[in-house]
Design a protein around this motif. Structure first.
Motif, PDB file in Angstrom:
ATOM      1  N   VAL A 226       0.836  -1.209   0.000  1.00  0.00           N
ATOM      2  CA  VAL A 226       0.000   0.000   0.000  1.00  0.00           C
ATOM      3  C   VAL A 226       0.870   1.259   0.000  1.00  0.00           C
ATOM      4  CG1 VAL A 226      -1.927  -1.108   1.204  1.00  0.00           C
ATOM      5  CG2 VAL A 226      -0.121   0.006   2.526  1.00  0.00           C
ATOM      6  N   GLU A 227       0.256   2.372  -0.385  1.00  0.00           N
ATOM      7  CA  GLU A 227       0.923   3.666  -0.286  1.00  0.00           C
ATOM      8  C   GLU A 227       1.071   4.072   1.176  1.00  0.00           C
ATOM      9  OE1 GLU A 227       0.062   6.703  -3.676  1.00  0.00           O
ATOM     10  OE2 GLU A 227      -1.839   5.705  -3.245  1.00  0.00           O
ATOM     11  N   ARG A 228       2.107   4.838   1.469  1.00  0.00           N
ATOM     12  CA  ARG A 228       2.361   5.294   2.831  1.00  0.00           C
ATOM     13  C   ARG A 228       1.512   6.544   3.098  1.00  0.00           C
ATOM     14  NH1 ARG A 228       7.748   6.101   2.671  1.00  0.00           N
ATOM     15  NH2 ARG A 228       8.155   3.892   3.036  1.00  0.00           N
ATOM     16  N   VAL A 229       0.257   6.345   3.497  1.00  0.00           N
ATOM     17  CA  VAL A 229      -0.662   7.459   3.736  1.00  0.00           C
ATOM     18  C   VAL A 229      -1.336   7.368   5.105  1.00  0.00           C
ATOM     19  CG1 VAL A 229      -1.137   7.816   1.288  1.00  0.00           C
ATOM     20  CG2 VAL A 229      -2.557   6.209   2.588  1.00  0.00           C
ATOM     21  N   ARG A 230      -1.120   6.280   5.842  1.00  0.00           N
ATOM     22  CA  ARG A 230      -1.831   6.067   7.093  1.00  0.00           C
ATOM     23  C   ARG A 230      -0.987   6.488   8.293  1.00  0.00           C
ATOM     24  NH1 ARG A 230      -2.983   2.224   3.475  1.00  0.00           N
ATOM     25  NH2 ARG A 230      -5.139   1.523   3.204  1.00  0.00           N
ATOM     26  N   HIS A 231      -1.667   7.020   9.298  1.00  0.00           N
ATOM     27  CA  HIS A 231      -1.018   7.353  10.555  1.00  0.00           C
ATOM     28  C   HIS A 231      -0.593   6.063  11.240  1.00  0.00           C
ATOM     29  CE1 HIS A 231      -0.643   8.693  14.771  1.00  0.00           C
ATOM     30  NE2 HIS A 231      -0.373   9.888  14.255  1.00  0.00           N
ATOM     31  N   VAL A 232       0.463   6.157  12.038  1.00  0.00           N
ATOM     32  CA  VAL A 232       0.992   4.974  12.712  1.00  0.00           C
ATOM     33  C   VAL A 232      -0.064   4.316  13.595  1.00  0.00           C
ATOM     34  CG1 VAL A 232       1.915   6.355  14.624  1.00  0.00           C
ATOM     35  CG2 VAL A 232       2.905   4.112  14.115  1.00  0.00           C
ATOM     36  N   SER A 233      -0.971   5.102  14.163  1.00  0.00           N
ATOM     37  CA  SER A 233      -2.028   4.539  15.004  1.00  0.00           C
ATOM     38  C   SER A 233      -2.997   3.697  14.183  1.00  0.00           C
ATOM     39  CB  SER A 233      -2.796   5.658  15.718  1.00  0.00           C
ATOM     40  OG  SER A 233      -1.938   6.401  16.559  1.00  0.00           O
ATOM     41  N   ILE A 234      -3.297   4.150  12.956  1.00  0.00           N
ATOM     42  CA  ILE A 234      -4.195   3.401  12.074  1.00  0.00           C
ATOM     43  C   ILE A 234      -3.529   2.104  11.640  1.00  0.00           C
ATOM     44  CG2 ILE A 234      -5.496   3.458   9.925  1.00  0.00           C
ATOM     45  CD1 ILE A 234      -6.474   5.396  12.106  1.00  0.00           C
ATOM     46  N   GLU A 248       4.753  -0.707   2.883  1.00  0.00           N
ATOM     47  CA  GLU A 248       4.440   0.615   2.354  1.00  0.00           C
ATOM     48  C   GLU A 248       5.486   1.108   1.358  1.00  0.00           C
ATOM     49  OE1 GLU A 248       2.085   2.932   5.791  1.00  0.00           O
ATOM     50  OE2 GLU A 248       4.176   2.465   6.307  1.00  0.00           O
ATOM     51  N   TYR A 249       5.019   1.932   0.410  1.00  0.00           N
ATOM     52  CA  TYR A 249       5.904   2.641  -0.506  1.00  0.00           C
ATOM     53  C   TYR A 249       5.456   4.100  -0.550  1.00  0.00           C
ATOM     54  CZ  TYR A 249       2.032   1.924  -3.843  1.00  0.00           C
ATOM     55  OH  TYR A 249       0.806   1.910  -4.458  1.00  0.00           O
TER      56      TYR A 249
END
Length: 276
Positions: A226-234, A248-249
Motif C-alpha cells: 500500500v501507499e504510505r498514507v496512514r497514521h501509525v495509530s491506524i 508501504e511505498y
C-alpha cells in the motif's frame, strides 16, 4: 516462500486494473470514486444527484452507490458499466502479467472488469484458469483440483445486475449466497493473503478478516502492498484487528511497487526451481 508453495492467495484490488490502457491508448479503468462520480450523470433529478455527490465527497461510497442505483434507470446503469469496463477494450498491464507469472493457486478480486480474466483464460496460464463469481457453485470443486481459480467476490461486468456495489447489494449477496462467504472465511483462515492494489476499505473483506482474527488468531500475518498514507495509530489498529502487515511505498511512487512485485516474482520462480 508461501507464494512459491502456493499457500498464499493474491488479492487484487482496483489499483491493479488502473494501470491498464484502453485500445485508444488514453483511457484507464476508473477508481471506485471516479466510477461513482461519473455515474451520478445517470440520476434524473438534481436533488438526488446532489445527495449522491455529497456522499461521495464524504467517502461514503456504499451509500452513494445506493442513491445512484435507486435513482437511475437499470438499463442505463448496465450501459454505463459496459461503456466503462468493456467497450474500451483494456489490455492487461505489467502488474497483471507479473501476478500471472507468480502463478498462485487462487486469486481473489473485487474488481468488476474482466481484464485479468481474459488474460488468464487466453492460454497464458500453464495449468488453466476458471473464473468463479460469488454466485457460481463450482469454487470448492476447483479448489480441490489442479485448476487455478479467480474468485470474483463482487461479481463481474458480464452480469451487470449481479455486481455488488451498494449497501443493499452487499446484503442481498450475503443473504442469497452464504456458502461463498463461508468459503471466504475458510480461505482467509487457512491461507496467507497478499493484497495488491487494494485499499482495505471493503466492508466484506474487513469483516472476514476481523472474524477470522477473533475466532482463530494466528502469529502468521497477511500482507498488503500500500501507499504510505496512514497514521501509525491506524496501521497499528489494522494489524491488531485484521492481522494485516502493511508493506508501504511512498505516495504516488507506483513504479517502486511494481519493481517490488517484479522482484518478488523473480524470487518465487527461483524458489520453485530449487524445490524441483
Amino acid at each position: 516462500t508461501e507464494l512459491a508453495e502456493r499457500r498464499c492467495i493474491v488479492f487484487m484490488g482496483a489499483g491493479v486494473s488502473m494501470g491498464s490502457v484502453a485500445a485508444d491508448g488514453i483511457r484507464h479503468p476508473p477508481s471506485w470514486e471516479t466510477f461513482l462520480r461519473n455515474a451520478t450523470a445517470l440520476i434524473h433529478t438534481a436533488r438526488d444527484k446532489k445527495a449522491a455527490t455529497t456522499l461521495i465527497n464524504k467517502y461514503q461510497f456504499l451509500d452513494a452507490a445506493e442513491v445512484i442505483t435507486d435513482c437511475s434507470n437499470p438499463a442505463d446503469f448496465t450501459d454505463y458499466l459496459r461503456e466503462t469496463f468493456i467497450q474500451p477494450h483494456f489490455a492487461p498491464n505489467d502488474m497483471h502479467k507479473i501476478i500471472l507469472d507468480v502463478d498462485p493457486k487462487i486469486i481473489i478480486t473485487t474488481n468488476y472488469d474482466d481484464i485479468y480474466d481474459h488474460y488468464c483464460v487466453s492460454g497464458q496460464a500453464d495449468s488453466g484458469y476458471n473464473i468463479c463469481r460469488y454466485y457460481d457453485s463450482f469454487a470448492v470443486e476447483n479448489i480441490r483440483s489442479r485448476i487455478r481459480l479467480v474468485l470474483k467476490a463482487h461479481g463481474c461486468v458480464s452480469a451487470a445486475t449481479k455486481i455488488v456495489l451498494s449497501r443493499s447489494s452487499y446484503y442481498a449477496a450475503k443473504r442469497d449466497y452464504p456458502g461463498f462467504y463461508q468459503l471466504l472465511d475458510a480461505l482467509f483462515l487457512t491461507h496467507t493473503l497478499l493484497f495488491v492494489g487494494a485499499s482495505l476499505t471493503d466492508p466484506d473483506i474487513q469483516l472476514v478478516l476481523e472474524n477470522v482474527n477473533i475466532s482463530v488468531p494466528s502469529a502468521h500475518p497477511h500482507y498488503a502492498l500500500v501507499e504510505r498514507v496512514r497514521h501509525v495509530s491506524i496501521k497499528a489498529a489494522i494489524k491488531k484487528m485484521h492481522n494485516v502487515e502493511l508493506i508501504e511505498y511512498p505516495r504516488g511512487k507506483h513504479d517502486l511497487a511494481m519493481n517490488a512485485i517484479a522482484d518478488l516474482r523473480d524470487k518465487v520462480i527461483a524458489a520453485r526451481s530449487v524445490a524441483v
